[in-house]
Design a protein around this motif. Structure first.
Motif, short mmCIF file in Angstrom:
data_model
loop_
_atom_site.label_atom_id
_atom_site.label_comp_id
_atom_site.label_asym_id
_atom_site.label_seq_id
_atom_site.Cartn_x
_atom_site.Cartn_y
_atom_site.Cartn_z
N GLY A 62 0.79 -1.22 0.00
CA GLY A 62 0.00 0.00 0.00
C GLY A 62 0.83 1.27 0.00
O GLY A 62 0.37 2.30 0.50
N ARG A 63 2.03 1.23 -0.59
CA ARG A 63 2.92 2.39 -0.61
C ARG A 63 3.36 2.73 -2.03
O ARG A 63 4.54 2.92 -2.31
CB ARG A 63 4.15 2.13 0.27
CG ARG A 63 3.87 2.03 1.75
CD ARG A 63 3.19 3.30 2.30
NE ARG A 63 3.91 4.52 1.98
CZ ARG A 63 4.86 5.03 2.75
NH1 ARG A 63 5.21 4.44 3.88
NH2 ARG A 63 5.44 6.17 2.40
N LEU A 64 2.43 2.84 -2.92
CA LEU A 64 2.77 3.20 -4.29
C LEU A 64 3.32 4.61 -4.41
O LEU A 64 3.86 4.97 -5.46
CB LEU A 64 1.55 3.04 -5.20
CG LEU A 64 1.14 1.59 -5.53
CD1 LEU A 64 -0.12 1.58 -6.37
CD2 LEU A 64 2.27 0.85 -6.23
N ASP A 65 3.20 5.41 -3.34
CA ASP A 65 3.77 6.75 -3.38
C ASP A 65 5.29 6.72 -3.40
O ASP A 65 5.93 7.74 -3.70
CB ASP A 65 3.30 7.55 -2.18
CG ASP A 65 3.65 6.86 -0.86
OD1 ASP A 65 3.23 5.69 -0.68
OD2 ASP A 65 4.33 7.48 -0.03
N LEU A 66 5.90 5.55 -3.12
CA LEU A 66 7.36 5.41 -3.12
C LEU A 66 7.89 4.89 -4.45
O LEU A 66 9.08 4.59 -4.57
CB LEU A 66 7.79 4.46 -1.99
CG LEU A 66 7.40 4.88 -0.57
CD1 LEU A 66 7.80 3.79 0.42
CD2 LEU A 66 8.06 6.20 -0.20
N ILE A 67 7.04 4.77 -5.43
CA ILE A 67 7.45 4.10 -6.67
C ILE A 67 8.51 4.89 -7.44
O ILE A 67 9.31 4.31 -8.17
CB ILE A 67 6.20 3.84 -7.55
CG1 ILE A 67 6.46 2.68 -8.50
CG2 ILE A 67 5.81 5.08 -8.34
CD1 ILE A 67 5.20 2.18 -9.18
N HIS A 457 -8.25 4.40 -14.65
CA HIS A 457 -9.26 4.49 -13.60
C HIS A 457 -9.68 3.12 -13.08
O HIS A 457 -10.48 3.04 -12.14
CB HIS A 457 -10.48 5.25 -14.11
CG HIS A 457 -10.18 6.68 -14.44
ND1 HIS A 457 -10.92 7.41 -15.37
CD2 HIS A 457 -9.23 7.53 -13.98
CE1 HIS A 457 -10.43 8.62 -15.46
NE2 HIS A 457 -9.40 8.72 -14.63
N LEU A 458 -9.17 2.04 -13.68
CA LEU A 458 -9.52 0.70 -13.22
C LEU A 458 -8.82 0.34 -11.92
O LEU A 458 -9.21 -0.64 -11.27
CB LEU A 458 -9.18 -0.33 -14.30
CG LEU A 458 -9.92 -0.20 -15.62
CD1 LEU A 458 -9.45 -1.25 -16.61
CD2 LEU A 458 -11.43 -0.31 -15.39
N GLY A 459 -7.75 1.06 -11.55
CA GLY A 459 -7.10 0.77 -10.29
C GLY A 459 -5.59 0.76 -10.40
O GLY A 459 -5.02 0.85 -11.49
N PRO A 460 -4.91 0.60 -9.24
CA PRO A 460 -3.44 0.63 -9.24
C PRO A 460 -2.79 -0.47 -10.07
O PRO A 460 -1.78 -0.24 -10.72
CB PRO A 460 -3.09 0.49 -7.75
CG PRO A 460 -4.31 0.92 -7.02
CD PRO A 460 -5.47 0.55 -7.89
N LEU A 461 -3.36 -1.67 -10.04
CA LEU A 461 -2.77 -2.76 -10.82
C LEU A 461 -2.81 -2.45 -12.31
O LEU A 461 -1.86 -2.77 -13.05
CB LEU A 461 -3.50 -4.08 -10.54
CG LEU A 461 -3.06 -4.85 -9.29
CD1 LEU A 461 -3.87 -6.12 -9.14
CD2 LEU A 461 -1.56 -5.18 -9.37
N ALA A 462 -3.88 -1.84 -12.76
CA ALA A 462 -3.98 -1.46 -14.17
C ALA A 462 -2.93 -0.41 -14.50
O ALA A 462 -2.31 -0.45 -15.58
CB ALA A 462 -5.37 -0.95 -14.49
N GLU A 498 1.74 10.09 -11.34
CA GLU A 498 0.41 9.84 -10.80
C GLU A 498 0.46 8.99 -9.53
O GLU A 498 -0.38 9.13 -8.64
CB GLU A 498 -0.45 9.14 -11.85
CG GLU A 498 -0.98 10.05 -12.93
CD GLU A 498 -2.01 11.02 -12.38
OE1 GLU A 498 -3.11 10.61 -12.00
OE2 GLU A 498 -1.68 12.22 -12.32
N PHE A 499 1.43 8.08 -9.43
CA PHE A 499 1.52 7.24 -8.23
C PHE A 499 1.83 8.08 -6.99
O PHE A 499 1.34 7.81 -5.90
CB PHE A 499 2.61 6.18 -8.41
CG PHE A 499 2.23 5.09 -9.37
CD1 PHE A 499 1.17 4.24 -9.10
CD2 PHE A 499 2.94 4.90 -10.54
CE1 PHE A 499 0.82 3.23 -9.98
CE2 PHE A 499 2.60 3.90 -11.42
CZ PHE A 499 1.53 3.05 -11.14
#
Length: 631
Positions: A62-67, A457-462, A498-499
């Motif tokens: 849950g830390r995609l802000d670190l990508i 808009h489908l989600g983080p995995l997309a 965007e992440f």
């Protein structure tokens, strides 16, 4: 490279009696698609693997802000795929350390400096350092652009000083993962990189033989180009093999097999062909007395010759190249006695060398007297280096582009800095082409990003899947033309932002389009105004080096045939020096010829130096390999 002037006559863009010339800037050739590079999939798949693992891990946490920080290390997987694995391990380690250091500087500046204008200056100086160091080390694709993209982005990321160590640790960990991904193929094909580079040399030699055979005794325009390409490919292959360690008998035997194939490819240069013999004509060896001695400058009349042996040898070389690429066992290659003496006679340890392991018979080593490693890099950065004006161009262009972007209302103008840094190439013509390619590719990339918005808009995995697909598409397209790769690079870069901190799509697209246009326009203007006057000086140095190497070669040729290992070794070293000097001269000419405002080049001296140099090179190769083609 840029087109260079014709051997004779005045350019339509040169005023009569003028010592400078202005060149046109091409458009059509800038967008023309080329054949893809043969190993494009290797960096593409390596980067996808190195990005996917940390991206999915951060998603699970849950830390995609670190990508952004893990992407900094993962992007190092794009480098050094043309090097043997021992050299690749060292090079990638330096790339990872350089990336982490650049990221640390950027994050520290972002945490301490609040002025956007000052951050633009800092980012521009780092971009200039990236450009100069990458050119001096000759790291190869993707060069400075990945380092500059990550660092310039980090300069404008909100940061606290306490967060910097963690973010650098994430980048370092991803960099270690990228190192492991790039080294993993060594477990399956430990000789893969050197086999590929030797296969390229064999294919270039086969192309030269076919071009000469198609001439039928005439003087086709493609023969000199094919000869230059073959000499450059063979020279690059030798330098790659010199990086292969021979610590064990098995490794020494494998490298010796590749050397035998490369010596056979080099034999194609031993046939001087009608183009060189005719163009050389009655050229005196010492041109200082050329005016005092009238001579016949008419090309010698070419005689028809039997092309069947050359065609058969071309087919043989092409077959060996296919075997190398397929991974099959090395074929048996017949060499002349002199070639065998040369390979067996250069195993003596060079004084002061630092080659790993004991010397082993049957392996060639580079000619002594040329700096290598860190010393070579420092020599290329010495005062008077032609790289220094390029660094000045990058620094000035990036600063002005960032400030101009701020002036039109963009709050985080890192994309303008990256755009300006990316367009600076070896000369003005190439920089103009890159600016055009970058602008076209970014515009189409923004359209692609707009089309992908519903999927995002489908989600983080997309979003992760789209970023990885764009990375793969960028590597697939960028070897065909930079603009085609930029079509995929642009949405991937926007996805990374965007992440971390989502921005409204309309604002993001508008800012990136403004940054692209401003960065390309201001950067190109600085490139045109800050001309590289040292480019012509580099030609003079290269001409002197070719003349010195040719004099040594002619002395060895006049001494008679090689009678032992020592003589064969000296001929091999002379051949190495002369081939390297000819390649350097051609590169210097193409760089200088692409400057839009430059004093006239010494075209006649260049042509004569190349003719004499290639004739002497052919003589050295013939001395070692004359019986080989009949095998």
């Amino acid at each position: 490279m840029g087109k260079h002037a014709k051997p004779s006559g005045k350019s339509a863009y040169e005023a009569p009696g003028s010592m400078v010339r202005a060149r046109p800037l091409p458009v059509r050739s800038a967008v023309r698609l080329r054949r893809p590079v043969d190993i494009w999939h290797k960096p593409a798949l390596s980067a996808v693997a190195a990005l996917a693992i940390p991206d999915l891990t951060l998603w699970a946490l849950g830390r995609l802000d670190l990508i952004l920080y893990t992407s900094a290390g993962a992007m190092c997987a794009l480098y050094a795929h043309g090097l043997p694995y021992a050299a690749r391990a060292r090079t990638l380690a330096w790339v990872v350390l350089g990336m982490v250091a650049s990221l640390g500087i950027a994050l520290t500046a972002a945490s301490l400096i609040t002025s956007t204008a000052l951050l633009v200056v800092c980012a521009s100086l780092v971009a200039a350092v990236h450009k100069v160091v990458c050119e001096a080390t000759r790291i190869g694709p993707p060069g400075n652009i990945i380092l500059t993209f990550i660092a310039a982005s980090a300069f404008f990321v909100p940061q606290h000083p306490g967060q910097v160590p963690l973010h650098m640790a994430l980048a370092l960990g991803a960099g270690v993962l990228a190192w492991l991904v790039c080294m993993a193929p060594a477990l399956i094909r430990p000789q893969g990189p050197e086999r590929i580079v030797v296969a390229r040399a064999l294919e270039a030699a086969a192309g030269l033989l076919r071009t000469e055979a198609d001439s039928g005794g005439g003087q086709p325009a493609g023969v000199p180009h094919a000869r230059h390409a073959t000499a450059a490919s063979v020279n690059a292959a030798w330098h790659t093999l010199f990086l292969v360690p021979v610590r064990t008998p098995a490794r020494a035997a494998a490298r010796a097999g590749l050397e035998r194939l490369l010596v056979r490819a080099e034999s194609a240069l031993g046939d001087t062909g009608p183009a060189i013999e005719a163009s050389a004509g009655a050229e005196p060896r010492d041109t200082r007395f050329a005016k005092a001695q009238p001579r016949d400058t008419r090309p010698a009349k070419a005689q028809p010759r039997d092309t069947r042996p050359a065609e058969a040898e071309a087919d043989r070389l092409g077959g060996w190249a296919r075997e190398l690429r397929s991974g099959r066992a090395l074929p048996e290659v017949a060499l002349s006695a002199a070639q065998a003496e040369e390979l067996a006679g250069v195993a003596a340890e060079e004084p002061g060398s630092r080659r790993p392991g004991p010397p082993r018979p049957g392996s060639r080593w580079p000619a002594p007297g040329h700096p290598r490693g860190v010393r070579a890099v420092l020599a290329r950065l010495a005062p008077g280096s032609p790289l220094l004006p390029i660094g000045a161009r990058v620094a000035a262009g990036c600063v002005l582009a960032g400030w101009a972007s701020m002036a039109v209302g963009v709050g985080h103008p890192y994309w303008a800095v990256v755009t300006a840094a990316s367009i600076y190439q070896a000369n003005t013509t190439l920089s103009w082409q890159r600016a055009l390619q970058r602008t076209l590719g970014n515009l189409l990339g923004l359209l692609l990003y707009t089309a992908l918005l519903p999927l995002m808009h489908l989600g983080p995995l997309a979003m992760i899947a789209l970023a990885l697909a764009c990375q793969l598409g960028a590597e697939a397209g960028i070897t065909r033309n930079y603009w085609l790769g930029s079509v995929c690079v642009t949405p991937m870069a926007l996805l990374l932002t965007e992440f971390g901190s989502p921005v409204p799509a309309t604002t993001l697209i508008a800012d990136r389009w403004i940054d692209t246009v401003v960065g390309a326009a201001v950067g190109l203007a600085c490139c045109v105004l800050v001309t590289n006057r040292r480019a012509a000086d580099r030609i003079e140095v290269a001409l002197g080096q070719v003349a010195a190497a040719e004099a040594v070669a002619c002395g060895l040729l006049a001494a008679g045939p090689a009678t032992g290992a020592d003589e064969a070794r000296d001929i091999g070293w002379a051949r190495d020096r002369l081939a390297g000097c000819l390649v350097e001269l051609r590169e210097a000419v193409e760089v200088a010829a692409g400057e839009w405002w430059q004093r006239a080049l010494p075209e006649e001296r260049i042509a004569h130096a190349e003719q004499r140099g290639h004739r002497a090179l052919a003589g050295l190769v013939r001395r070692l390999s004359a019986p080989a083609l009949a095998a």
